[in-house]
Design a protein around this motif. Structure first.
Motif, PDB file in Angstrom:
ATOM      1  N   UNK A  72       8.924  -2.514  -5.225  1.00  0.00           N
ATOM      2  CA  UNK A  72       9.569  -2.290  -4.031  1.00  0.00           C
ATOM      3  C   UNK A  72       9.618  -0.504  -3.892  1.00  0.00           C
ATOM      4  N   UNK A  73       9.532   0.033  -5.152  1.00  0.00           N
ATOM      5  CA  UNK A  73       9.665   1.417  -4.957  1.00  0.00           C
ATOM      6  C   UNK A  73       8.224   2.181  -4.427  1.00  0.00           C
ATOM      7  N   UNK A  74       7.282   1.409  -4.722  1.00  0.00           N
ATOM      8  CA  UNK A  74       5.882   1.898  -4.574  1.00  0.00           C
ATOM      9  C   UNK A  74       5.035   0.659  -3.957  1.00  0.00           C
ATOM     10  N   UNK A  75       5.293   0.116  -2.952  1.00  0.00           N
ATOM     11  CA  UNK A  75       4.544  -1.238  -2.504  1.00  0.00           C
ATOM     12  C   UNK A  75       3.042  -1.194  -2.348  1.00  0.00           C
ATOM     13  N   UNK A  76       2.616  -0.117  -1.964  1.00  0.00           N
ATOM     14  CA  UNK A  76       1.295   0.164  -1.668  1.00  0.00           C
ATOM     15  C   UNK A  76       0.341   0.616  -2.960  1.00  0.00           C
ATOM     16  N   UNK A  77       1.084   0.968  -4.078  1.00  0.00           N
ATOM     17  CA  UNK A  77       0.360   1.422  -4.915  1.00  0.00           C
ATOM     18  C   UNK A  77       0.555   0.826  -6.442  1.00  0.00           C
ATOM     19  N   UNK A  78       1.625   0.111  -6.206  1.00  0.00           N
ATOM     20  CA  UNK A  78       2.248  -0.505  -7.658  1.00  0.00           C
ATOM     21  C   UNK A  78       1.118  -1.276  -8.376  1.00  0.00           C
ATOM     22  N   UNK A  79       0.523  -2.202  -7.922  1.00  0.00           N
ATOM     23  CA  UNK A  79      -0.297  -3.004  -8.429  1.00  0.00           C
ATOM     24  C   UNK A  79      -1.718  -2.477  -8.998  1.00  0.00           C
ATOM     25  N   UNK A 246      -4.689 -13.146   6.265  1.00  0.00           N
ATOM     26  CA  UNK A 246      -4.669 -12.753   4.868  1.00  0.00           C
ATOM     27  C   UNK A 246      -4.067 -13.498   4.011  1.00  0.00           C
ATOM     28  N   UNK A 247      -4.974 -13.965   2.934  1.00  0.00           N
ATOM     29  CA  UNK A 247      -4.463 -15.092   2.135  1.00  0.00           C
ATOM     30  C   UNK A 247      -3.715 -14.521   0.959  1.00  0.00           C
ATOM     31  N   UNK A 248      -3.696 -13.098   0.688  1.00  0.00           N
ATOM     32  CA  UNK A 248      -3.161 -12.665  -0.436  1.00  0.00           C
ATOM     33  C   UNK A 248      -1.740 -11.929  -0.201  1.00  0.00           C
ATOM     34  N   UNK A 249      -0.827 -11.605  -1.367  1.00  0.00           N
ATOM     35  CA  UNK A 249       0.280 -11.072  -1.116  1.00  0.00           C
ATOM     36  C   UNK A 249       0.064  -9.538  -1.196  1.00  0.00           C
ATOM     37  N   UNK A 250       0.929  -8.875  -0.703  1.00  0.00           N
ATOM     38  CA  UNK A 250       0.947  -7.451  -0.456  1.00  0.00           C
ATOM     39  C   UNK A 250       0.730  -7.072   0.746  1.00  0.00           C
ATOM     40  N   UNK A 251       0.591  -5.542   0.960  1.00  0.00           N
ATOM     41  CA  UNK A 251       0.647  -4.930   2.365  1.00  0.00           C
ATOM     42  C   UNK A 251      -0.736  -5.263   3.173  1.00  0.00           C
ATOM     43  N   UNK A 252      -0.872  -5.356   4.382  1.00  0.00           N
ATOM     44  CA  UNK A 252      -2.144  -5.631   5.122  1.00  0.00           C
ATOM     45  C   UNK A 252      -3.160  -4.936   4.324  1.00  0.00           C
ATOM     46  N   UNK A 253      -4.328  -5.560   4.060  1.00  0.00           N
ATOM     47  CA  UNK A 253      -5.399  -4.815   3.713  1.00  0.00           C
ATOM     48  C   UNK A 253      -6.331  -4.041   4.757  1.00  0.00           C
ATOM     49  N   UNK A 254      -7.508  -3.349   4.426  1.00  0.00           N
ATOM     50  CA  UNK A 254      -8.203  -2.731   5.391  1.00  0.00           C
ATOM     51  C   UNK A 254      -9.321  -3.562   5.670  1.00  0.00           C
ATOM     52  N   UNK A 255      -9.741  -4.565   4.768  1.00  0.00           N
ATOM     53  CA  UNK A 255     -10.719  -5.183   5.019  1.00  0.00           C
ATOM     54  C   UNK A 255     -12.264  -4.527   4.942  1.00  0.00           C
ATOM     55  N   UNK A 256     -13.255  -5.205   5.500  1.00  0.00           N
ATOM     56  CA  UNK A 256     -14.526  -4.355   5.401  1.00  0.00           C
ATOM     57  C   UNK A 256     -15.236  -3.857   6.940  1.00  0.00           C
TER      58      UNK A 256
END
Length: 262
Positions: A72-79, A246-256
């Motif tokens: 939660x401290x860095x939701x867009x980059x942690x994974x 979006x079938x995956x967890x995490x922030x909205x993706x950018x797609x292609x």
């Protein structure tokens, strides 16, 4: 579907991807993939990282809660940061590591008491749903690897798991994009790889999605742009969903990008 059935399909999906990367020379693991900044090694490392996180959720909920707080401290980059660290392993070691983690995760999911749900980065999930999510990610990352290597994969009936997860996570996709989910169910009718008809929701629903199961899964995992896919919407709400699916967890993706794989 029962957990053992999903785990069997997850094993088959993993084995197919293993065949793609298992024979690569060391420099082949450095091949860029369609995911910006990610090599083949990053794709496999992401699977390792997430398998390990799922294993932790299944075996030590308290420790996983601590992981959630860190995320939660860095939701867009942690994974991505975790996967990047694992990707620095020598390819042979990374491959062995992935093989071990997927076996350990399967064993851990089988040991979860009946009726118990696992904490996750999205909504809590049953062991069967967790296995389905792992299959979805394995298939999606496998698509990136196949694209990077110039390989066309043959779709299988295992895509039904991916499509099912995409349908089940419809409301989650809305919430991720700060939108209110529709109150009514949609009808989703897809043509499977062997000509099967797969369907979800009421047949008489006003909001409908139809098309190729493969293309629907590519859209739901954001591996292709909708303009390049055979997926159709009837109704304004169904149209909106396909724009944020979006079938995956995490922030909205950018797609292609449109035409990226023409």
């Amino acid at each position: 579907m029962q957990l053992d059935e999903v785990l069997a399909d997850l094993w088959a999906e993993s084995a197919e991807l293993d065949l793609l990367v298992g024979g690569l020379a060391a420099d082949g693991w450095a091949t860029p993939t369609p995911a910006e900044g990610w090599t083949v090694a990053h794709q496999i490392a992401h699977l390792v990282w997430t398998d390990e996180a799922a294993h932790l959720a299944a075996t030590d909920p308290d420790e996983f809660t601590a992981t959630l707080k860190q995320a939660m401290e860095s939701p867009t980059s942690y994974v991505d940061e975790g996967a990047t660290e694992i990707a620095t392993l020598p390819p042979a070691e990374l491959l062995i590591h992935w093989r071990q983690t997927r076996v350990e995760l399967a064993d851990a999911l089988k040991a979860v008491p009946a009726g118990e749900k696992l904490l996750w980065f999205g909504p809590p999930m049953s062991p069967t749903s967790m296995a389905t999510a792992r299959l979805m990610e394995t298939w999606a990352h496998g698509q990136d690897v196949a694209d990077a290597l110039g390989i066309t994969r043959q779709p299988s009936s295992r895509l039904r798991h991916v499509a099912h997860l995409a349908v089940r996570t419809r409301n989650f996709a809305y919430l991720l994009n700060d939108r209110t989910p529709p109150s009514a169910e949609f009808s989703v009718e897809l043509q499977g790889p062997d000509g099967q008809q797969w369907s979800w929701g009421p047949e008489d629903a006003d909001q409908r999605v139809t098309g190729s199961a493969l293309d629907f899964c590519l859209l739901a995992t954001q591996r292709r742009h909708r303009d390049d896919l055979d997926v159709r919407a009837v109704g304004a709400e169904a149209e909106e969903w396909l724009g944020i699916i979006q079938a995956f967890a995490g922030p909205p993706g950018k797609g292609r990008q449109p035409g990226q794989f023409a």
